[in-house]
Every structure is written in C-alpha cells, then in structure tokens.
Design a protein around this motif. Structure first.
Motif, PDB file in Angstrom:
ATOM      1  N   GLN A   1     -19.726  -5.309 -14.934  1.00 29.28           N
ATOM      2  CA  GLN A   1     -20.231  -6.581 -14.424  1.00 29.28           C
ATOM      3  C   GLN A   1     -21.566  -6.437 -13.681  1.00 29.28           C
ATOM      4  N   ASN A   2     -22.069  -5.226 -13.614  1.00 28.61           N
ATOM      5  CA  ASN A   2     -23.313  -4.973 -12.879  1.00 28.61           C
ATOM      6  C   ASN A   2     -24.477  -4.884 -13.871  1.00 28.61           C
ATOM      7  N   GLN A   3     -24.850  -6.044 -14.433  1.00 24.08           N
ATOM      8  CA  GLN A   3     -25.903  -6.108 -15.436  1.00 24.08           C
ATOM      9  C   GLN A   3     -25.656  -5.125 -16.583  1.00 24.08           C
ATOM     10  N   GLY A   4     -24.424  -5.111 -17.048  1.00 24.57           N
ATOM     11  CA  GLY A   4     -24.044  -4.251 -18.159  1.00 24.57           C
ATOM     12  C   GLY A   4     -23.675  -2.844 -17.772  1.00 24.57           C
ATOM     13  N   LYS A   5     -23.764  -2.535 -16.493  1.00 24.59           N
ATOM     14  CA  LYS A   5     -23.391  -1.211 -15.996  1.00 24.59           C
ATOM     15  C   LYS A   5     -22.022  -1.297 -15.317  1.00 24.59           C
ATOM     16  N   PRO A   6     -21.332  -0.158 -15.161  1.00 25.45           N
ATOM     17  CA  PRO A   6     -19.997  -0.210 -14.563  1.00 25.45           C
ATOM     18  C   PRO A   6     -20.049  -0.613 -13.095  1.00 25.45           C
ATOM     19  N   GLY A   7     -19.089  -1.437 -12.705  1.00 24.16           N
ATOM     20  CA  GLY A   7     -18.993  -1.866 -11.323  1.00 24.16           C
ATOM     21  C   GLY A   7     -18.911  -3.373 -11.203  1.00 24.16           C
ATOM     22  N   ILE A   8     -18.287  -3.839 -10.119  1.00 26.08           N
ATOM     23  CA  ILE A   8     -18.155  -5.265  -9.841  1.00 26.08           C
ATOM     24  C   ILE A   8     -18.912  -5.548  -8.550  1.00 26.08           C
ATOM     25  N   PRO A   9     -20.083  -6.154  -8.634  1.00 24.43           N
ATOM     26  CA  PRO A   9     -20.877  -6.413  -7.426  1.00 24.43           C
ATOM     27  C   PRO A   9     -20.149  -7.338  -6.457  1.00 24.43           C
TER      28      PRO A   9
ATOM     29  N   ALA B   1       0.848  -1.202   0.000  1.00 27.08           N
ATOM     30  CA  ALA B   1       0.000   0.000   0.000  1.00 27.08           C
ATOM     31  C   ALA B   1       0.878   1.244   0.000  1.00 27.08           C
ATOM     32  N   PRO B   2       0.373   2.363  -0.518  1.00 23.16           N
ATOM     33  CA  PRO B   2      -0.931   2.586  -1.150  1.00 23.16           C
ATOM     34  C   PRO B   2      -0.969   2.056  -2.581  1.00 23.16           C
ATOM     35  N   TYR B   3      -2.136   2.197  -3.217  1.00 21.87           N
ATOM     36  CA  TYR B   3      -2.394   1.485  -4.460  1.00 21.87           C
ATOM     37  C   TYR B   3      -2.734   2.411  -5.624  1.00 21.87           C
ATOM     38  N   MET B   4      -2.592   1.886  -6.812  1.00 18.82           N
ATOM     39  CA  MET B   4      -2.796   2.527  -8.113  1.00 18.82           C
ATOM     40  C   MET B   4      -1.537   3.290  -8.537  1.00 18.82           C
ATOM     41  N   HIS B   5      -1.516   3.700  -9.805  1.00 18.00           N
ATOM     42  CA  HIS B   5      -0.314   4.321 -10.360  1.00 18.00           C
ATOM     43  C   HIS B   5       0.038   5.633  -9.683  1.00 18.00           C
ATOM     44  N   ASP B   6      -0.942   6.250  -9.014  1.00 19.37           N
ATOM     45  CA  ASP B   6      -0.662   7.491  -8.298  1.00 19.37           C
ATOM     46  C   ASP B   6      -0.845   7.335  -6.791  1.00 19.37           C
ATOM     47  N   GLY B   7      -0.997   6.116  -6.323  1.00 18.57           N
ATOM     48  CA  GLY B   7      -1.096   5.852  -4.897  1.00 18.57           C
ATOM     49  C   GLY B   7      -2.306   6.470  -4.233  1.00 18.57           C
ATOM     50  N   ARG B   8      -3.398   6.642  -4.956  1.00 17.35           N
ATOM     51  CA  ARG B   8      -4.533   7.399  -4.426  1.00 17.35           C
ATOM     52  C   ARG B   8      -5.332   6.632  -3.370  1.00 17.35           C
ATOM     53  N   PHE B   9      -5.231   5.314  -3.343  1.00 16.73           N
ATOM     54  CA  PHE B   9      -6.000   4.528  -2.371  1.00 16.73           C
ATOM     55  C   PHE B   9      -5.080   4.000  -1.273  1.00 16.73           C
ATOM     56  N   LYS B  10      -5.436   4.294  -0.037  1.00 18.49           N
ATOM     57  CA  LYS B  10      -4.596   3.897   1.087  1.00 18.49           C
ATOM     58  C   LYS B  10      -4.789   2.448   1.486  1.00 18.49           C
ATOM     59  N   THR B  11      -5.974   1.901   1.271  1.00 20.89           N
ATOM     60  CA  THR B  11      -6.300   0.552   1.736  1.00 20.89           C
ATOM     61  C   THR B  11      -6.956  -0.270   0.637  1.00 20.89           C
ATOM     62  N   LEU B  12      -6.969  -1.590   0.839  1.00 26.41           N
ATOM     63  CA  LEU B  12      -7.647  -2.465  -0.109  1.00 26.41           C
ATOM     64  C   LEU B  12      -9.151  -2.270  -0.071  1.00 26.41           C
ATOM     65  N   ASP B  13      -9.693  -1.875   1.077  1.00 26.99           N
ATOM     66  CA  ASP B  13     -11.118  -1.566   1.137  1.00 26.99           C
ATOM     67  C   ASP B  13     -11.454  -0.414   0.193  1.00 26.99           C
ATOM     68  N   GLU B  14     -10.587   0.594   0.128  1.00 28.32           N
ATOM     69  CA  GLU B  14     -10.807   1.699  -0.795  1.00 28.32           C
ATOM     70  C   GLU B  14     -10.728   1.207  -2.241  1.00 28.32           C
ATOM     71  N   VAL B  15      -9.811   0.285  -2.511  1.00 28.44           N
ATOM     72  CA  VAL B  15      -9.693  -0.281  -3.854  1.00 28.44           C
ATOM     73  C   VAL B  15     -10.988  -1.002  -4.236  1.00 28.44           C
ATOM     74  N   LEU B  16     -11.497  -1.827  -3.340  1.00 24.63           N
ATOM     75  CA  LEU B  16     -12.736  -2.556  -3.626  1.00 24.63           C
ATOM     76  C   LEU B  16     -13.923  -1.609  -3.748  1.00 24.63           C
ATOM     77  N   ASP B  17     -13.939  -0.537  -2.946  1.00 23.12           N
ATOM     78  CA  ASP B  17     -14.993   0.481  -3.092  1.00 23.12           C
ATOM     79  C   ASP B  17     -14.986   1.047  -4.502  1.00 23.12           C
ATOM     80  N   HIS B  18     -13.792   1.330  -4.999  1.00 21.34           N
ATOM     81  CA  HIS B  18     -13.679   1.881  -6.356  1.00 21.34           C
ATOM     82  C   HIS B  18     -14.274   0.925  -7.379  1.00 21.34           C
ATOM     83  N   TYR B  19     -13.846  -0.338  -7.331  1.00 24.06           N
ATOM     84  CA  TYR B  19     -14.313  -1.283  -8.344  1.00 24.06           C
ATOM     85  C   TYR B  19     -15.800  -1.596  -8.203  1.00 24.06           C
ATOM     86  N   GLN B  20     -16.326  -1.468  -7.012  1.00 25.83           N
ATOM     87  CA  GLN B  20     -17.735  -1.774  -6.821  1.00 25.83           C
ATOM     88  C   GLN B  20     -18.643  -0.602  -7.182  1.00 25.83           C
ATOM     89  N   ASN B  21     -18.218   0.627  -6.827  1.00 30.41           N
ATOM     90  CA  ASN B  21     -19.156   1.751  -6.908  1.00 30.41           C
ATOM     91  C   ASN B  21     -18.680   2.964  -7.694  1.00 30.41           C
TER      92      ASN B  21
END
Length: 378
Positions: free
Chosen positions: A339-347, A305-325
C-alpha cells in the motif's frame, strides 16, 4: 501460478517445497478422515426433539452477523452443550489428569491463554504455535488450526487430545475413565444414545465451542443502533481506517475472512519440524500457500495478546510497526500489503495508529468473557 508474479524474489529455497514427512502426512489424512468416522452424513437425518429427552438449541445469532454454518451431523442440544462444557473443564481429558482444554483457553482472555508459546502441556516443552482464541467458531468453514489442518471442530479436538506435547491422552483410557463416572454415562446416553466413545467426546466439545458467540461489544451496539451504542470521533475514524487498510483479510461482521494469508512475517519457510513454519502449504502441498496462516478475528483483540501464529508480537503497537515498516517479501506475500505506492507496507500517521487502536478497543465483548454459561461452574 504464484500469487505475486510481480515479485519474483528468491525467498524460498529448495528445502521449502520438500516432501512432507510420512508421519505428518498420515496425521493430516487421519484428521480429514475423522468426520467420516464420527458420523457419516446421511439423507433424512432426524431432527432433535424434546421427545428424545433433548432440547434442541438454535444459536442466538447477533442481528449484524451472517448465518452460521449448518452442522447436520452434530445438531445442537442444551444437553449436548452442557456435556461439552463439563468436558472442556475436565482434567481427565489429559493423560496425566492435570490439563483441561481450559488450561490453554481461558474465558477471561476470550479463550486464549496470554502466552506466546505455551509450555503448559504434558511435555512441559514450549509449543510451536500460539493458542488460538475460541469464539464465533460456528462460522468457521475453511479449516481450523493456524494452518487449516482440521476440517471441523470435531476432527480438530483429536489433535490436542492425543498430542504428546499437549494433553497426551490415550483415547481408550479416556473412554474407560469417563465410563467410571455415572453422571457422564447417563449424559452420554441421553445426548448420543450410546455408551461413551471418544467420537462423541469431541462432538460434545464441538457443541459447547459452537455456543461461544461473541457479538455484544460497543461496536456491535453501535452497528445495531442499540443503547448504549455510540462511538466517539476517534473510534469512528479508526473504524474507517481499518476498513480502508485491513479489510482484505479482517472483513465482515466477524472481522476475519476465515482464509489464509502470508502477511509478510517471514521470507523463508523451513521444512524442518514437519513443516510447522510453512503455513497452509503443509496441508495443501500447494507452493502458493507457503507462509500463509489463518486470519484471526480482530474481535476481543485487546484481550488476546500476544499476537500472530507464533505470538511474536507482545503489543498492538508492535503489530502496527510490522505492517507499516517490516513486511518481508516472498513469492506469496499478500498483495494487499503493498500500500506504500506499490511498495510493501501500510502507511499510517501517529494519529491514525492511535485511532485504529481506539477502534479496536470497541471490539472487546466484556459480557462474553464473564458469561457464566461458558464458565467452569454456571
């Protein structure tokens, strides 16, 4: 053709595809030309042998890994790896003799630095990119840096060595400094049969970095059916979920496809600052690559940690929040994220998120981060 013709959104303005600054173009042309300057590939390259005073090294590849990428122009030797290790930890590689490669790549953090955007460089200014991890680079075959701007480890090393923001070293001065050290003169002569040259400095560094193999986590022992090598029910569920939801990018034994993806972090890709926000586009000049960055490995992710090319996420929970919502849609957003019935996001349910993180814990390789062969002193 745009990767997502089904989503013809207006997330990219005209500045996005502006012509890159001439200075930037020249920099990348030089990076891609470096391998030719270092050692042009020739037919019938001689094999290393102990008769030359060198001991050839064959990488100890974990049984569940694919074969590494061959490097005929920079064959591994025990002596070359050791020389590279010493250089990796030597502050003389920086212009002010205060910064080494290890300043931003700490072994205890899987050779990351624990910072979002480091200010440990020569200028003291925050960098624009998060320091990437250094392991399993013997398999890197689609470019290095977050945007793929270097062809291989040899050419990549010239970037931080000469950058005003990072090590800011004059390569002629570096050669002179190292030539003043008898042990280095002897080692370079033994490994490369030549006096010290910057081209061989980066080759030695590359040999050391290719020896940094991380493949002995709890997950690996489970896959190889070794003892101890068991995963509990939650971890196994997390492994299944990761394969279902994330393997388009984080695939195979290395947990990366080595490629570039727009993972929906942004929907505007400014051409400012030499296109630093444009991802692989600043290298390929292909509009289909806007916002695409290198897929990092999920190995040792709990340590880096932190994550992404610019280190914007401090935790894995923040990473999962991004991919989900929080997926942002642009013309190049990766289709696998819808993955959300054709809409952006990973349920993901609360329990599924917990299981995924439990599995990611099994990818930590504690033997790797304590291995004395990779340390400043061994």
């Amino acid at each position: 053709m745009w990767p997502n013709p089904a989503f013809p959104l207006s997330g990219v303005d005209s500045k996005t595809v502006a012509v890159m600054a001439p200075r930037f173009r020249l920099f990348y042309l030089l990076l891609f030309a470096v391998p030719l300057l270092i050692s042009c590939k020739k037919e019938g390259l001689p094999e290393l042998s102990s008769n030359d005073g060198l001991h050839p090294v064959e990488l100890l590849v974990p049984a569940n890994f694919p074969a590494p990428v061959e490097q005929p122009d920079n064959r591994l030797s025990a002596e070359g790896i050791e020389l590279g290790r010493q250089l990796f930890y030597d502050v003389r590689l920086s212009g002010n003799n205060r910064i080494s490669c290890a300043s931003c790549h700490r072994q205890d953090l899987a050779f990351s630095d624990g910072l979002a955007l480091s200010n440990q460089g020569f200028s003291g200014k925050a960098l624009n990119r998060h320091a990437p991890v250094l392991f399993n680079l013997a398999w890197a075959d689609q470019g290095l840096f977050w945007d793929g701007g270097a062809k291989n480890l040899e050419s990549q090393a010239f970037g931080p060595l000469t950058s005003e923001e990072e090590m800011h070293q004059d390569l002629y001065e570096l050669e002179a400094e190292l030539k003043a050290i008898p042990d280095y003169v002897k080692q370079f002569k033994q490994v490369f049969n030549a006096e010290i040259r910057s081209a061989d400095v980066v080759k030695a560094l590359a040999q050391f970095q290719r020896s940094l193999i991380s493949g002995n986590s709890a997950y690996d022992r489970y896959i190889r059916q070794e003892t101890p090598g068991s995963l509990n029910a939650e971890e196994l569920q997390g492994m299944k979920l990761l394969r279902e939801k994330c393997s388009n990018c984080h695939s195979g034994a290395l947990f990366t496809d080595q490629s570039f993806h727009n993972n929906g972090l942004d929907d505007q890709f400014s051409a400012e600052n030499e296109g630093i926000y444009q991802g692989h586009f600043r290298v390929s000049f292909n509009p289909a690559d806007l916002g695409k960055f290198k897929t990092p490995s999920l190995r040792n992710v709990m340590l880096t940690a932190p994550y992404m090319h610019d280190g914007r996420f401090k935790t894995l929970d923040e990473v999962l929040d991004h991919y989900q919502n929080d997926i942002k849609i642009s013309l190049t957003t990766d289709v696998s994220l819808f993955q959300n019935q054709g809409k952006p996001g990973i349920p993901m349910s609360k329990d599924e998120r917990k299981a995924i993180i439990a599995f990611l814990n099994t990818l930590s390789d504690h033997e790797f981060i304590t291995n004395k062969k990779h340390s400043a002193t061994n």
